[in-house]
Motif scaffolding. Structure first.
Motif, PDB file in Angstrom:
ATOM      1  N   ASP A   1     -26.761 -20.200   0.506  1.00  0.00           N
ATOM      2  CA  ASP A   1     -25.576 -21.053   0.605  1.00  0.00           C
ATOM      3  C   ASP A   1     -24.666 -20.619   1.749  1.00  0.00           C
ATOM      4  O   ASP A   1     -24.169 -21.450   2.520  1.00  0.00           O
ATOM      5  N   LEU A   2     -24.418 -19.319   1.851  1.00  0.00           N
ATOM      6  CA  LEU A   2     -23.530 -18.805   2.893  1.00  0.00           C
ATOM      7  C   LEU A   2     -24.095 -19.071   4.286  1.00  0.00           C
ATOM      8  O   LEU A   2     -23.367 -19.473   5.203  1.00  0.00           O
ATOM      9  N   ALA A   3     -25.398 -18.837   4.446  1.00  0.00           N
ATOM     10  CA  ALA A   3     -26.026 -19.049   5.745  1.00  0.00           C
ATOM     11  C   ALA A   3     -25.998 -20.520   6.134  1.00  0.00           C
ATOM     12  O   ALA A   3     -25.693 -20.872   7.283  1.00  0.00           O
TER      13      ALA A   3
ATOM     14  N   ASP B   1     -28.347 -26.712   9.167  1.00  0.00           N
ATOM     15  CA  ASP B   1     -28.239 -26.073   7.857  1.00  0.00           C
ATOM     16  C   ASP B   1     -29.534 -26.204   7.066  1.00  0.00           C
ATOM     17  O   ASP B   1     -29.922 -25.288   6.335  1.00  0.00           O
ATOM     18  N   VAL B   2     -30.229 -27.342   7.230  1.00  0.00           N
ATOM     19  CA  VAL B   2     -31.515 -27.529   6.541  1.00  0.00           C
ATOM     20  C   VAL B   2     -32.554 -26.568   7.092  1.00  0.00           C
ATOM     21  O   VAL B   2     -33.346 -25.975   6.347  1.00  0.00           O
TER      22      VAL B   2
ATOM     23  N   MET C   1     -35.320 -19.554   5.166  1.00  0.00           N
ATOM     24  CA  MET C   1     -35.085 -18.531   4.148  1.00  0.00           C
ATOM     25  C   MET C   1     -35.987 -18.740   2.940  1.00  0.00           C
ATOM     26  O   MET C   1     -36.553 -17.781   2.411  1.00  0.00           O
ATOM     27  N   PHE C   2     -36.135 -19.987   2.509  1.00  0.00           N
ATOM     28  CA  PHE C   2     -37.035 -20.262   1.381  1.00  0.00           C
ATOM     29  C   PHE C   2     -38.458 -19.782   1.690  1.00  0.00           C
ATOM     30  O   PHE C   2     -39.105 -19.139   0.864  1.00  0.00           O
ATOM     31  N   ARG C   3     -38.932 -20.084   2.864  1.00  0.00           N
ATOM     32  CA  ARG C   3     -40.300 -19.709   3.228  1.00  0.00           C
ATOM     33  C   ARG C   3     -40.451 -18.186   3.301  1.00  0.00           C
ATOM     34  O   ARG C   3     -41.483 -17.635   2.909  1.00  0.00           O
TER      35      ARG C   3
ATOM     36  N   ALA D   1     -24.414 -12.767   5.858  1.00  0.00           N
ATOM     37  CA  ALA D   1     -25.611 -13.164   5.105  1.00  0.00           C
ATOM     38  C   ALA D   1     -26.802 -13.363   6.027  1.00  0.00           C
ATOM     39  O   ALA D   1     -27.917 -12.913   5.732  1.00  0.00           O
ATOM     40  N   VAL D   2     -26.578 -14.035   7.156  1.00  0.00           N
ATOM     41  CA  VAL D   2     -27.669 -14.251   8.115  1.00  0.00           C
ATOM     42  C   VAL D   2     -28.145 -12.920   8.680  1.00  0.00           C
ATOM     43  O   VAL D   2     -29.357 -12.675   8.802  1.00  0.00           O
ATOM     44  N   GLY D   3     -27.206 -12.036   8.999  1.00  0.00           N
ATOM     45  CA  GLY D   3     -27.579 -10.727   9.520  1.00  0.00           C
ATOM     46  C   GLY D   3     -28.369  -9.915   8.501  1.00  0.00           C
ATOM     47  O   GLY D   3     -29.382  -9.278   8.848  1.00  0.00           O
ATOM     48  N   TRP D   4     -27.925  -9.949   7.248  1.00  0.00           N
ATOM     49  CA  TRP D   4     -28.628  -9.228   6.176  1.00  0.00           C
ATOM     50  C   TRP D   4     -30.042  -9.765   6.011  1.00  0.00           C
ATOM     51  O   TRP D   4     -30.992  -9.004   5.863  1.00  0.00           O
ATOM     52  N   TRP D   5     -30.180 -11.090   6.011  1.00  0.00           N
ATOM     53  CA  TRP D   5     -31.506 -11.710   5.839  1.00  0.00           C
ATOM     54  C   TRP D   5     -32.442 -11.337   6.984  1.00  0.00           C
ATOM     55  O   TRP D   5     -33.603 -11.000   6.765  1.00  0.00           O
ATOM     56  N   ARG D   6     -31.947 -11.410   8.203  1.00  0.00           N
ATOM     57  CA  ARG D   6     -32.790 -11.072   9.354  1.00  0.00           C
ATOM     58  C   ARG D   6     -33.199  -9.604   9.332  1.00  0.00           C
ATOM     59  O   ARG D   6     -34.344  -9.253   9.674  1.00  0.00           O
ATOM     60  N   LEU D   7     -32.282  -8.743   8.953  1.00  0.00           N
ATOM     61  CA  LEU D   7     -32.598  -7.319   8.879  1.00  0.00           C
ATOM     62  C   LEU D   7     -33.655  -7.064   7.815  1.00  0.00           C
ATOM     63  O   LEU D   7     -34.618  -6.305   8.039  1.00  0.00           O
ATOM     64  N   ALA D   8     -33.497  -7.692   6.644  1.00  0.00           N
ATOM     65  CA  ALA D   8     -34.479  -7.525   5.572  1.00  0.00           C
ATOM     66  C   ALA D   8     -35.828  -8.094   5.978  1.00  0.00           C
ATOM     67  O   ALA D   8     -36.883  -7.546   5.626  1.00  0.00           O
ATOM     68  N   LEU D   9     -35.820  -9.175   6.758  1.00  0.00           N
ATOM     69  CA  LEU D   9     -37.065  -9.794   7.202  1.00  0.00           C
ATOM     70  C   LEU D   9     -37.810  -8.888   8.175  1.00  0.00           C
ATOM     71  O   LEU D   9     -39.041  -8.824   8.163  1.00  0.00           O
ATOM     72  N   ARG D  10     -37.067  -8.192   9.009  1.00  0.00           N
ATOM     73  CA  ARG D  10     -37.703  -7.280   9.957  1.00  0.00           C
ATOM     74  C   ARG D  10     -38.300  -6.070   9.249  1.00  0.00           C
ATOM     75  O   ARG D  10     -39.359  -5.573   9.627  1.00  0.00           O
ATOM     76  N   ARG D  11     -37.599  -5.607   8.219  1.00  0.00           N
ATOM     77  CA  ARG D  11     -38.089  -4.424   7.507  1.00  0.00           C
ATOM     78  C   ARG D  11     -39.269  -4.747   6.608  1.00  0.00           C
ATOM     79  O   ARG D  11     -40.195  -3.941   6.481  1.00  0.00           O
TER      80      ARG D  11
END
Length: 349
Positions: A81-83, A96-97, A103-105, A319-329
């Motif tokens: 939602d935040l992203a 936004d879509v 993120m869903f994928r 939120a976007v930064g957290w998601w990208r960081l988690a995706l890289r790790r």
């Protein structure tokens, strides 16, 4: 087609000029030095209180998405939602879509189910918005209700009931879903001649099939959660006004919150009604308090907007930064289901 584009552009220019002129006229009457002094009264702990209220509101607002989308936890629903809120304000549609689907994928959540859940949440949120004047009327009963407020609350409540009833009928009956798809396509055809009616019908029927199993179980909890989110937003406004110096003797809690809930449907306008809702709120309060509090009231509304609008964008960036960081790790393969495709008429199916 060219005439429609010219007419649309002309209307946008005229509306923009009128709003700009009104803003300039209003700005010339405001004592901005007094506004600044009122804002400067905020203590650090008061800012902390407002931020905590904002975070709680965002968590509650994400509850329906986590309920309507299978396999999506509440923390991930909050990030999603935040992203989407951030990207939706910084990029043109459908940015936004795109971020939601990405993120869903990455979380191996079916993106079609995910967007169906998001769409369902949007419909329920419209219902909650339209119900808010009814709550406002109940609060204003403590200080007095005029005829206009009765009319607004009644009309808004009827529209909310019609919207939610229609949503339930469409989800429970394929016939109603097909009828709605055809009706919506014919309305859209008044603006665009190339609308594919059958594609709209297929889209509505597909949406019904995906959300049929979740709506009955989660509609009331989702509506309650979104209503609680609106109440929390009202509390942020209430706290902002109190923190900048609006005392109970100036405006009671019923007047502040009742007035806010009464005009909350204006958040359906672009940028959550920025400018329009604010002006309606302040003018209503000035009627009750007099113009001597105009600067203080404006300061409180500015603080509220800074927290709920600017603060939400900041949380979206985190939120976007957290998601990208988690995706890289921990990179994970995308879900096998493809995102919704778009027909030639631009409608998702």
């Amino acid at each position: 087609m060219l005439r429609r584009r010219i007419l649309r552009a002309t209307i946008i220019v005229i509306v923009s000029v009128v709003i700009g002129w009104a803003a300039l006229e209003l700005g010339q009457r405001i004592d901005w030095e007094s506004v600044g002094q009122a804002v400067s009264r905020l203590a650090w702990w008061q800012v902390g209180v407002l931020i905590v209220l904002l975070v709680v509101r965002q968590i509650i607002n994400a509850t329906p998405v986590s309920r309507f989308v299978r396999g999506l936890s509440r923390p991930r629903a909050v990030l999603n939602d935040l992203a989407a809120n951030l990207v939706g304000h910084l990029t043109p549609p459908p940015g936004d879509v795109v971020i939601r689907i990405a993120m869903f994928r990455s979380w191996r959540v079916d993106p079609v189910d995910g967007m169906a859940g998001v769409t369902l949440t949007s419909f329920v949120f419209y219902g909650a918005r339209l119900l808010s004047p009814v709550l406002g009327l109940m609060l204003l009963a403590f200080v007095g209700i005029d005829r206009r407020q009765w009319i607004v609350a009644t009309v808004s409540g009827v529209l909310a009931l019609a919207l939610l009833t229609g949503l339930v009928l469409v989800v429970r009956s394929q016939g109603w879903a097909m009828l709605l798809g055809r009706w919506a396509a014919r309305v859209a055809r008044a603006v665009r001649r190339d609308v594919n009616e059958e594609a709209w019908v297929r889209a509505v029927v597909s949406f019904r099939e995906r959300v049929e199993g979740t709506l009955k179980e989660h509609l009331l909890p989702a509506l309650a959660a979104l209503g609680a989110g609106i109440v929390l937003e009202g509390l942020i406004l209430f706290a902002s006004l109190r923190f900048v110096g609006v005392s109970p003797g100036d405006l009671s809690a019923a007047e502040i919150l009742g007035g806010f809930f009464m005009v909350y449907p204006l958040t359906m306008l672009p940028m959550f009604g920025l400018g329009v809702l604010d002006a309606v709120l302040i003018s209503g309060w000035i009627t009750a308090t007099g113009e001597q509090l105009e600067s203080t009231l404006l300061a409180g509304v500015i603080v509220w907007r800074a927290v709920t609008f600017g603060g939400a964008l900041l949380l979206g960036a985190l939120a976007v930064g957290w998601w990208r960081l988690a995706l890289r790790r921990n990179p994970s393969p995308p879900a096998e289901t493809d995102p919704p495709s778009s027909d030639a008429d631009g409608q998702t199916s």
